[in-house]
Design a protein around this motif. Structure first.
Motif, PDB file in Angstrom:
ATOM      1  N   ALA A  59       0.493  -1.186   0.203  1.00 52.52           N
ATOM      2  CA  ALA A  59      -0.006   0.142  -0.024  1.00 52.52           C
ATOM      3  C   ALA A  59       0.675   0.963  -0.131  1.00 52.52           C
ATOM      4  O   ALA A  59       1.197   2.470  -0.865  1.00 52.52           O
ATOM      5  N   ARG A  60       1.423   0.827   0.865  1.00 52.55           N
ATOM      6  CA  ARG A  60       2.493   1.735   0.674  1.00 52.55           C
ATOM      7  C   ARG A  60       3.471   2.463  -0.287  1.00 52.55           C
ATOM      8  O   ARG A  60       3.461   4.317  -0.766  1.00 52.55           O
ATOM      9  N   THR A  61       4.035   1.098  -1.128  1.00 54.86           N
ATOM     10  CA  THR A  61       4.777   1.473  -2.535  1.00 54.86           C
ATOM     11  C   THR A  61       3.407   1.827  -3.387  1.00 54.86           C
ATOM     12  O   THR A  61       4.338   2.592  -4.618  1.00 54.86           O
ATOM     13  N   ALA A  62       2.531   1.757  -3.267  1.00 54.99           N
ATOM     14  CA  ALA A  62       1.320   2.042  -4.414  1.00 54.99           C
ATOM     15  C   ALA A  62       0.921   3.564  -4.190  1.00 54.99           C
ATOM     16  O   ALA A  62       1.367   4.168  -5.700  1.00 54.99           O
ATOM     17  N   LEU A  63       0.788   3.986  -2.935  1.00 50.84           N
ATOM     18  CA  LEU A  63       1.043   5.648  -2.686  1.00 50.84           C
ATOM     19  C   LEU A  63       1.949   6.472  -3.011  1.00 50.84           C
ATOM     20  O   LEU A  63       2.355   7.931  -3.690  1.00 50.84           O
ATOM     21  N   ALA A  64       3.029   5.649  -2.579  1.00 53.32           N
ATOM     22  CA  ALA A  64       5.041   6.281  -3.644  1.00 53.32           C
ATOM     23  C   ALA A  64       4.746   6.709  -4.407  1.00 53.32           C
ATOM     24  O   ALA A  64       4.684   7.352  -5.787  1.00 53.32           O
ATOM     25  N   ALA A  82      11.467   6.448 -14.347  1.00 52.86           N
ATOM     26  CA  ALA A  82      12.354   5.931 -14.313  1.00 52.86           C
ATOM     27  C   ALA A  82      12.000   5.402 -12.591  1.00 52.86           C
ATOM     28  O   ALA A  82      12.533   4.767 -12.128  1.00 52.86           O
ATOM     29  N   VAL A  83      11.912   7.052 -11.528  1.00 51.40           N
ATOM     30  CA  VAL A  83      11.749   7.415 -10.205  1.00 51.40           C
ATOM     31  C   VAL A  83      10.378   5.875 -10.086  1.00 51.40           C
ATOM     32  O   VAL A  83      10.640   4.961  -9.152  1.00 51.40           O
ATOM     33  N   ALA A  84       9.334   5.930 -10.357  1.00 52.60           N
ATOM     34  CA  ALA A  84       7.944   5.173 -10.328  1.00 52.60           C
ATOM     35  C   ALA A  84       8.007   3.745 -10.635  1.00 52.60           C
ATOM     36  O   ALA A  84       8.276   2.732  -9.821  1.00 52.60           O
ATOM     37  N   LEU A  85       9.108   3.423 -10.984  1.00 46.21           N
ATOM     38  CA  LEU A  85      10.530   1.881 -11.279  1.00 46.21           C
ATOM     39  C   LEU A  85      10.676   1.217  -9.902  1.00 46.21           C
ATOM     40  O   LEU A  85      10.472   0.678  -9.307  1.00 46.21           O
ATOM     41  N   LEU A  86      11.798   2.360  -9.869  1.00 43.43           N
ATOM     42  CA  LEU A  86      12.736   2.250  -8.767  1.00 43.43           C
ATOM     43  C   LEU A  86      12.107   2.063  -7.344  1.00 43.43           C
ATOM     44  O   LEU A  86      11.859   1.424  -6.526  1.00 43.43           O
ATOM     45  N   VAL A  87      11.041   2.735  -7.528  1.00 43.41           N
ATOM     46  CA  VAL A  87       9.515   3.058  -6.282  1.00 43.41           C
ATOM     47  C   VAL A  87       9.576   1.215  -5.869  1.00 43.41           C
ATOM     48  O   VAL A  87       8.939   0.674  -4.928  1.00 43.41           O
ATOM     49  N   SER A  88       8.579   0.813  -7.402  1.00 39.45           N
ATOM     50  CA  SER A  88       7.834  -0.199  -7.446  1.00 39.45           C
ATOM     51  C   SER A  88       8.978  -0.922  -6.710  1.00 39.45           C
ATOM     52  O   SER A  88       8.674  -2.124  -6.472  1.00 39.45           O
TER      53      SER A  88
END
Length: 428
Positions: A128-133, A336-342
């Motif tokens: 859930a935290r990853t999805a919000l990030a 790129a940032v969204a992929l790293l967060v995921s």
């Protein structure tokens, strides 16, 4: 101005930011990363010697800031040390600086997004935290897409919230019945290596002042605005960090500070007004969002500058005809940032980011050394101290961070060599 790349859009950015806006961008990049994310791991290493470690980090940051400001006034283009290294030392050093900045700060962006999500929904599980990030990253990328002035305005609001909450933390900590100023005394059991390693981590908190330099092409009267904005932003941030770190040490001591996943929330929880802890969480999220907004802004401008020179795909060098920003570079960085967060847990990314950015500033200090008197070079002791400080702090970071950073910079050097080889093999 027509594009050099045939898409009908200009590849030059418009000058929209004054001194106030540039200071806000710098504050937004610095405030939050250090206060809410770095104090705990730094205290774990330095213990009661946290303030001396902060002083070392501040000294290195100050030298880097002076060198960067003088260079930015001389070379007011987007890209920061990528431009300074290219113009003063040669294309390879510019490429290596730009590569280190983009890689290190992309990791920092992901860390800030995860920090914001953790503070916003502390009871939620990891997915859930990853999805919000990821949602936060995409939202801020869309905001940056619409132009730097809108981004600066939002950053100004986030900085105001952050400063208000940090002021509250300091007041509650110092007025608490459990506060003890004797805890501020440095401990004798922390060696010089521990202080330096903690300083290397704390340096992560100061690195945002360069965001002003990376916006050099979008600042009005850069010869005056950039040095002023860098000096003011760094000075204000240092005052805030000293006040917050000192108050936190006095309130809970280095041992509790080192083990708290949310150190400033722990400080307020131990005060005489624990009911205000949720307010601090909101402030922490606002600070992380402000830092993330400014980070994405700066990284996208470096990508834009490198693409314009052919070090990255040239299509990323386009400027939006309506909003005036490097929209393709912004979208690429956001993705790129969204992929790293995921995909990656980046709690240890602070050390990696610090290593890459310290090398980036080492190159900046060498470039500043080449300035002449007519170019208003700083006193020689400034770039010399900055260079030595960067190298020492980088070398004393945790071994895993040094190894990962070295590999990343090595890949950057290989990409340079591959590009040179490809250019040389082209038919003339």
């Amino acid at each position: 101005m027509s594009s050099a790349h045939g898409d009908g859009a200009s590849d030059r950015l418009s000058r929209q930011l004054g001194t106030g806006g540039a200071v806000v961008v710098g504050l937004g990049a610095m405030l939050g990363a250090g206060v809410f994310a770095v104090l705990a791991p730094a205290a774990q290493i330095a213990g009661a010697s946290l303030l001396p470690a902060l002083a070392v980090a501040a000294l290195v940051a100050c030298c880097n800031a002076i060198s960067s400001a003088r260079l930015a006034a001389r070379h007011p283009e987007s890209g920061g040390t990528y431009v300074y290294g290219r113009e003063r030392l040669g294309p390879f050093w510019g490429h290596l600086a730009g590569w280190g900045f983009v890689v290190g700060k992309t990791a920092s962006c992901a860390a800030m997004a995860l920090t914001a999500a953790a503070y916003l929904i502390p009871a939620a599980d990891g997915p859930a935290r990853t999805a919000l990030a990821v949602a936060v990253v995409l939202a801020l990328t869309a905001l940056n897409y619409r132009g730097v002035r809108k981004s600066a305005a939002v950053t100004r609001a986030l900085v105001a919230i952050t400063l208000a909450v940090l002021t509250l933390v300091v007041v509650l900590a110092l007025t608490s019945d459990g506060a003890d100023l004797a805890r501020l005394a440095p401990a004798g059991d922390t060696g010089g290596a521990g202080v330096l390693q903690a300083a290397g981590l704390l340096f992560f908190a100061f690195a945002g002042y360069a965001r002003v330099a990376t916006l050099g092409e979008e600042v009005r009267d850069p010869g005056r605005t950039i040095p002023r904005a860098v000096t003011v932003a760094l000075g204000l941030t240092l005052l805030v960090y000293v006040a917050v770190a000192g108050a936190a040490l006095a309130a809970v001591g280095p041992a509790e500070l080192a083990t708290a996943p949310d150190p400033l929330a722990a400080v307020v929880a131990a005060s005489d007004a624990p009911s205000l802890t949720p307010l601090v969480r909101v402030g922490a999220a606002a600070a992380a969002l402000g830092a993330l907004l400014a980070l994405v802004l700066g990284v996208s401008r470096t990508v834009f500058a490198m693409a314009r020179d052919g070090h990255l795909p040239r299509r990323l060098a386009a400027v939006h005809p309506r909003f005036g920003g490097p929209h393709r570079a912004e979208v690429a960085v956001g993705v790129a940032v969204a992929l790293l967060v995921s995909l990656v847990d980046l709690r240890d990314a602070i050390g990696f980011s610090s290593f890459a950015v310290l090398v980036y500033y080492a190159i900046a200090n060498v470039a500043a050394w080449t300035l002449t008197r007519e170019e208003h070079r700083p006193p020689r002791v400034v770039p010399a101290t900055g260079l030595l400080g960067c190298l020492v702090l980088a070398a004393t970071l945790p071994p895993a961070s040094v190894l990962a950073g070295t590999v990343a910079l090595g890949l950057g050097a290989l990409s340079w060599a591959g590009r040179r080889w490809a250019v040389q093999r082209r038919p003339r």
